[in-house]
Scaffold this motif. Structure first.
Motif, PDB file in Angstrom:
ATOM      1  N   PRO A  47       0.652  -1.191   0.094  1.00 11.90           N
ATOM      2  CA  PRO A  47      -0.015  -0.010  -0.009  1.00 11.90           C
ATOM      3  C   PRO A  47       0.854   1.193   0.039  1.00 11.90           C
ATOM      4  O   PRO A  47       2.120   1.198   0.236  1.00 11.90           O
ATOM      5  CB  PRO A  47      -0.631   0.000   1.347  1.00 11.90           C
ATOM      6  N   CYS A  48       0.339   2.216  -0.294  1.00 10.16           N
ATOM      7  CA  CYS A  48       0.978   3.670  -0.203  1.00 10.16           C
ATOM      8  C   CYS A  48      -0.274   4.834  -0.275  1.00 10.16           C
ATOM      9  O   CYS A  48      -1.379   4.346  -0.515  1.00 10.16           O
ATOM     10  CB  CYS A  48       2.000   3.786  -1.206  1.00 10.16           C
ATOM     11  N   TRP A  49       0.230   6.029  -0.288  1.00  4.95           N
ATOM     12  CA  TRP A  49      -0.889   7.195  -0.361  1.00  4.95           C
ATOM     13  C   TRP A  49      -0.244   8.181  -1.490  1.00  4.95           C
ATOM     14  O   TRP A  49       0.822   8.169  -1.475  1.00  4.95           O
ATOM     15  CB  TRP A  49      -0.793   7.956   0.990  1.00  4.95           C
ATOM     16  N   LEU A  50      -1.230   8.559  -2.226  1.00  2.49           N
ATOM     17  CA  LEU A  50      -0.780   9.613  -3.128  1.00  2.49           C
ATOM     18  C   LEU A  50      -1.482  10.940  -2.239  1.00  2.49           C
ATOM     19  O   LEU A  50      -2.462  11.084  -2.048  1.00  2.49           O
ATOM     20  CB  LEU A  50      -1.623   9.588  -4.584  1.00  2.49           C
ATOM     21  N   ILE A  51      -0.600  12.108  -2.272  1.00  4.12           N
ATOM     22  CA  ILE A  51      -0.987  13.169  -1.652  1.00  4.12           C
ATOM     23  C   ILE A  51      -0.742  14.428  -2.590  1.00  4.12           C
ATOM     24  O   ILE A  51       0.344  14.452  -3.076  1.00  4.12           O
ATOM     25  CB  ILE A  51      -0.261  13.498  -0.253  1.00  4.12           C
ATOM     26  N   ALA A  52      -1.871  15.239  -2.789  1.00  9.16           N
ATOM     27  CA  ALA A  52      -1.831  16.159  -3.795  1.00  9.16           C
ATOM     28  C   ALA A  52      -2.555  17.477  -3.092  1.00  9.16           C
ATOM     29  O   ALA A  52      -3.813  17.100  -2.626  1.00  9.16           O
ATOM     30  CB  ALA A  52      -1.949  16.003  -5.067  1.00  9.16           C
ATOM     31  N   ARG A  72       0.562  18.183 -12.813  1.00 12.76           N
ATOM     32  CA  ARG A  72       0.581  18.671 -11.596  1.00 12.76           C
ATOM     33  C   ARG A  72       1.483  17.735 -10.642  1.00 12.76           C
ATOM     34  O   ARG A  72       1.659  16.542 -10.835  1.00 12.76           O
ATOM     35  CB  ARG A  72      -0.722  18.626 -10.846  1.00 12.76           C
ATOM     36  N   GLY A  73       2.089  18.439  -9.769  1.00 15.29           N
ATOM     37  CA  GLY A  73       2.962  17.736  -8.793  1.00 15.29           C
ATOM     38  C   GLY A  73       2.337  17.058  -7.764  1.00 15.29           C
ATOM     39  O   GLY A  73       1.075  17.192  -7.652  1.00 15.29           O
ATOM     40  N   HIS A  74       3.096  16.078  -7.210  1.00 12.98           N
ATOM     41  CA  HIS A  74       2.154  15.155  -5.995  1.00 12.98           C
ATOM     42  C   HIS A  74       3.392  14.472  -5.381  1.00 12.98           C
ATOM     43  O   HIS A  74       4.581  14.382  -5.768  1.00 12.98           O
ATOM     44  CB  HIS A  74       1.059  14.055  -6.664  1.00 12.98           C
ATOM     45  N   THR A  75       2.946  13.689  -4.276  1.00  9.95           N
ATOM     46  CA  THR A  75       3.927  12.834  -3.442  1.00  9.95           C
ATOM     47  C   THR A  75       3.225  11.585  -3.277  1.00  9.95           C
ATOM     48  O   THR A  75       2.029  11.397  -3.252  1.00  9.95           O
ATOM     49  CB  THR A  75       3.981  13.645  -2.159  1.00  9.95           C
TER      50      THR A  75
END
Length: 307
Positions: A47-52, A72-75
């Motif tokens: 699992p992981c998370w996308l943060i924007a 667009r950028g994201h983490t």
């Protein structure tokens, strides 16, 4: 060509890039914004998370695909609370391959990331209709062709062999088409009023007219002949097309003819008269007048500037 194939052929520029990356907790990687590109993230393991800033935290699981069509950028991170420690990276950067590491650890999260370079001059309105984030969650039996493409791409990145440099760009193009297909195939709930390209391509009448334009651009189309392709009378067809796509049928036809002509001017040695015929003009003068109206310069000068 069909509508979607045409759109991808005209919008795409340069070579797409991709990398297979293993992450070990705690981790948080920033992906820098890249104007004029579209990027994707595919979770192969863990699992992981996308943060924007434009979407908020999105939990991702193995098999999930996310597409960022507007550069667009994201983490990506193991948790929304992990602070990014690695430097921001550009998914177009070939140096991204240095992040690939041993994935034998079952605790690692493994992702495929990549980006497509798009031509801002020939940007198709279909892309503008896409949301900031297209999230295709993993569900057994859904999008089988997309899943097969992901498996092939992951295999080539994990075990490069003879021909890999040719196969990966082709698989990335295939992946993009399958992502867009999956989004376009989404049917709105009954009674929901929608407009835009997803609605137009799911509407039999408008889709038939678009297929006719894209399959035979040189034909002397009129509103009446396009309405006949759509199976409607002239006025209802024109209203329907304009409502769904935001521009009248012949306005779209002219725009697509000029967009196609611009690509041919840069990518082929076809004569101006030959291009004029291919995009539906009976004289080079009429073609040049229409082209200059859209691009602000004569076709010959446009060709020279692009070389």
């Amino acid at each position: 060509m069909d509508v979607l194939s045409d759109v991808i052929t005209v919008m795409r520029a340069g070579r797409p890039r991709s990398a297979r990356i293993a992450w070990h907790a705690p981790w948080a990687q920033q992906f820098a914004p890249v104007p004029g590109s579209a990027g994707f993230q595919i979770v192969l393991q863990g699992p992981c998370w996308l943060i924007a800033s434009d979407t908020g935290p999105v939990p991702l699981a193995a098999g999930d695909i996310v597409f960022r069509p507007h550069g667009r950028g994201h983490t990506l991170a193991d948790s929304p609370t992990t602070s990014p420690t690695a430097p921001a990276c550009d998914p177009n950067d070939p140096g991204l391959a240095r992040y690939v590491s041993d994935v034998g650890d079952a605790a690692a999260t493994v992702t495929l990331c990549g980006a497509y370079q798009l031509d801002p001059v020939h940007r198709h309105p279909l892309l503008d209709d896409l949301p900031e984030l297209v999230h295709l969650p993993a569900h057994l039996g859904r999008h089988p062709e997309l899943r097969a493409t992901v498996d092939l791409l992951a295999g080539e990145l994990e075990r490069p062999r003879l021909g890999t440099d040719a196969i990966i760009p082709a698989l990335l193009d295939t992946l993009l088409l399958h992502i867009l297909r999956s989004w376009l195939d989404h049917k709105p709930a009954p009674g929901t009023v929608t407009t835009g390209w997803a609605a137009a391509l799911n509407d039999p009448a408008t889709a038939a007219a678009l297929r006719a334009i894209h399959s035979d651009l040189a034909r002397p189309w009129t509103v009446a002949t396009l309405a006949a392709e759509a199976g409607l009378s002239r006025a209802p067809f024109a209203r329907r097309f304009t409502t769904l796509l935001g521009k009248p049928p012949l306005t779209y036809l002219t725009w697509w003819r000029m967009t196609t002509a611009a690509r041919l001017l840069h990518e082929s040695d076809t004569t101006l008269s030959g291009i004029a015929v291919r995009v539906g003009y009976t004289s080079e003068f009429a073609f040049a007048t229409a082209f200059k109206r859209q691009y602000g310069t004569a076709p010959g000068r446009y060709r020279r500037a692009g070389r």
